[in-house]
Design an enzyme around this catalytic site. Structure first.
Site, PDB file in Angstrom:
ATOM      1  N   GLY A 167       2.399   2.562  10.721  1.00  0.00           N
ATOM      2  CA  GLY A 167       3.315   3.679  10.521  1.00  0.00           C
ATOM      3  C   GLY A 167       4.042   4.122  11.787  1.00  0.00           C
ATOM      4  O   GLY A 167       4.658   5.185  11.819  1.00  0.00           O
TER       5      GLY A 167
ATOM      6  N   ASN B   1       0.867  -1.181   0.000  1.00  0.00           N
ATOM      7  CA  ASN B   1       0.000   0.000   0.000  1.00  0.00           C
ATOM      8  C   ASN B   1       0.906   1.234   0.000  1.00  0.00           C
ATOM      9  O   ASN B   1       1.498   1.573   1.015  1.00  0.00           O
ATOM     10  CB  ASN B   1      -0.885  -0.045   1.257  1.00  0.00           C
ATOM     11  CG  ASN B   1      -1.707   1.220   1.452  1.00  0.00           C
ATOM     12  OD1 ASN B   1      -1.790   2.055   0.548  1.00  0.00           O
ATOM     13  ND2 ASN B   1      -2.311   1.361   2.624  1.00  0.00           N
TER      14      ASN B   1
ATOM     15  N   HIS C 138      -9.566   1.195   5.192  1.00  0.00           N
ATOM     16  CA  HIS C 138      -8.277   1.442   5.844  1.00  0.00           C
ATOM     17  C   HIS C 138      -8.471   2.438   6.985  1.00  0.00           C
ATOM     18  O   HIS C 138      -9.261   3.377   6.869  1.00  0.00           O
ATOM     19  CB  HIS C 138      -7.273   1.986   4.824  1.00  0.00           C
ATOM     20  CG  HIS C 138      -5.878   1.983   5.356  1.00  0.00           C
ATOM     21  ND1 HIS C 138      -5.411   2.957   6.197  1.00  0.00           N
ATOM     22  CD2 HIS C 138      -4.866   1.089   5.210  1.00  0.00           C
ATOM     23  CE1 HIS C 138      -4.158   2.670   6.527  1.00  0.00           C
ATOM     24  NE2 HIS C 138      -3.803   1.550   5.945  1.00  0.00           N
TER      25      HIS C 138
ATOM     26  N   SER D 141       3.494  -1.736  10.365  1.00  0.00           N
ATOM     27  CA  SER D 141       4.947  -1.731  10.581  1.00  0.00           C
ATOM     28  C   SER D 141       5.627  -3.051  10.210  1.00  0.00           C
ATOM     29  O   SER D 141       6.574  -3.476  10.870  1.00  0.00           O
ATOM     30  CB  SER D 141       5.277  -1.341  12.026  1.00  0.00           C
ATOM     31  OG  SER D 141       4.814  -0.025  12.299  1.00  0.00           O
TER      32      SER D 141
ATOM     33  N   GLU E  73      -5.291  -4.839  10.910  1.00  0.00           N
ATOM     34  CA  GLU E  73      -4.317  -3.765  11.057  1.00  0.00           C
ATOM     35  C   GLU E  73      -4.580  -2.992  12.355  1.00  0.00           C
ATOM     36  O   GLU E  73      -5.379  -2.049  12.360  1.00  0.00           O
ATOM     37  CB  GLU E  73      -4.427  -2.797   9.874  1.00  0.00           C
ATOM     38  CG  GLU E  73      -4.137  -3.436   8.541  1.00  0.00           C
ATOM     39  CD  GLU E  73      -3.484  -2.448   7.590  1.00  0.00           C
ATOM     40  OE1 GLU E  73      -2.419  -2.779   7.068  1.00  0.00           O
ATOM     41  OE2 GLU E  73      -4.022  -1.351   7.401  1.00  0.00           O
TER      42      GLU E  73
ATOM     43  N   LYS F 240       0.118   4.243  -0.315  1.00  0.00           N
ATOM     44  CA  LYS F 240      -0.537   5.424   0.278  1.00  0.00           C
ATOM     45  C   LYS F 240      -0.326   6.656  -0.610  1.00  0.00           C
ATOM     46  O   LYS F 240      -0.225   6.521  -1.827  1.00  0.00           O
ATOM     47  CB  LYS F 240      -0.038   5.645   1.703  1.00  0.00           C
ATOM     48  CG  LYS F 240      -0.148   4.369   2.542  1.00  0.00           C
ATOM     49  CD  LYS F 240      -0.002   4.600   4.016  1.00  0.00           C
ATOM     50  CE  LYS F 240      -0.155   3.263   4.742  1.00  0.00           C
ATOM     51  NZ  LYS F 240      -0.087   3.384   6.184  1.00  0.00           N
TER      52      LYS F 240
ATOM     53  N   GLU G  39      -6.801   4.857   7.948  1.00  0.00           N
ATOM     54  CA  GLU G  39      -6.568   6.271   7.600  1.00  0.00           C
ATOM     55  C   GLU G  39      -7.801   6.861   6.915  1.00  0.00           C
ATOM     56  O   GLU G  39      -8.093   8.039   7.075  1.00  0.00           O
ATOM     57  CB  GLU G  39      -5.311   6.391   6.717  1.00  0.00           C
ATOM     58  CG  GLU G  39      -4.055   6.189   7.548  1.00  0.00           C
ATOM     59  CD  GLU G  39      -2.876   5.609   6.793  1.00  0.00           C
ATOM     60  OE1 GLU G  39      -2.882   5.591   5.564  1.00  0.00           O
ATOM     61  OE2 GLU G  39      -1.927   5.142   7.481  1.00  0.00           O
TER      62      GLU G  39
END
Ligand code: PGA
Length: 254
Positions: free
Chosen positions: A171, A10, A95, A211, A165, A12, A97
């Site tokens: 991140g 991904n 996701h 991560s 996740e 991003k 985010e």
């Protein structure tokens, strides 16, 4: 049915069109040759068509990072499943985010999942708990709710991949442990068995994300419950991503 290991990158909101092309060039041949792992790249929308052409004839598949749930219409700035279908096989949905910065609710994610499937796109559905929820021992409650709502009235299908996740691991450089991730993934499989049926739950790929690097992928992939990874930061470096896919092929191939 054997679950084919699955690694998705991904990217991003990273890479200009030129950088995206270079990244693909840097790994294309070597990534293509790694067998027994399903490999998916999810670049920004604007690079999808160019990368589709670069990947033609290879074993590497393409995914989008998001989409809207209508096929066309007055939705300025949005991309539809119909548009994505020309280039992509997969689409990341839900996701954290998207949930956090763009206000996506489980209701919206549910509509997107249905729209993706209706339009022959395979969703990579992301679920995961926040740090406070994890610390309060509420991981299963949160994930159970997300899955029930995101998959509400979705007919049992093999055309979906789930990614666990934990938000606190994305991140942050602070990954979950292999055992922790495997336990939650087992829980997700149990929920899918209840929601759909045992057979499908056994067949579906469930990934870990958060991560993941070439240094810790082995810890995750050596857990039989974990079928692969959704990789963010580490998918932006060719050598790093290749190492993650190579290790997955070796460990799962044993
Ligand atoms: P990360 O992102 O690997 O950079 O933590 C994972 C993801 O958000 O899918």
């Amino acid at each position: 049915m054997m679950r084919i290991p699955f690694i998705a990158g991904n990217w991003k909101m990273n890479t200009t069109a030129a950088e995206a092309e270079k990244l693909v060039h840097d790994m294309l041949d070597r990534l293509d040759r790694i067998e027994e792992v399903e490999k998916v790249l999810c670049p920004p929308f604007i690079s999808l068509v160019t990368i589709r052409e670069l990947l033609k004839g290879s074993s590497i598949k393409l995914g989008a990072q998001n989409m809207w749930f209508e096929t066309k219409g007055a939705y300025t700035g949005e991309i539809s499943p119909l548009m994505l279908r020309e280039s992509c096989e997969f689409v990341i949905l839900g996701h954290s985010e998207r949930r956090r910065y763009f206000g996506e609710t489980d209701e919206i994610i549910n509509k997107k999942i249905k729209a993706a499937l209706e339009n022959k796109l395979k969703p990579i559905l992301c679920v995961g708990e926040r740090l406070e929820e994890n610390e309060a021992g509420r991981t299963e409650e949160v994930i159970g709710r997300q899955l029930n709502q995101d998959l509400n009235q979705v007919k049992p299908t093999h055309n979906i991949v789930i990614a666990y996740e934990p938000i606190w691991a994305i991140g942050t450089g602070k990954a979950a442990s292999g055992e922790q991730a495997a336990a939650t993934i087992k829980f997700i499989r149990d929920i899918l068995a209840e929601l759909w049926n045992k057979g499908i739950a056994q067949d579906l790929r469930i990934l870990y994300g958060g991560s993941v690097t070439s240094h810790n992928i082995a810890e995750f992939i050596s857990q039989p419950e974990i079928d692969g990874a959704l990789v963010g930061g580490s998918s932006l470096e060719a050598e790093e991503f290749l190492s993650i896919v190579n290790q997955t092929a070796e460990i799962k191939g044993d």
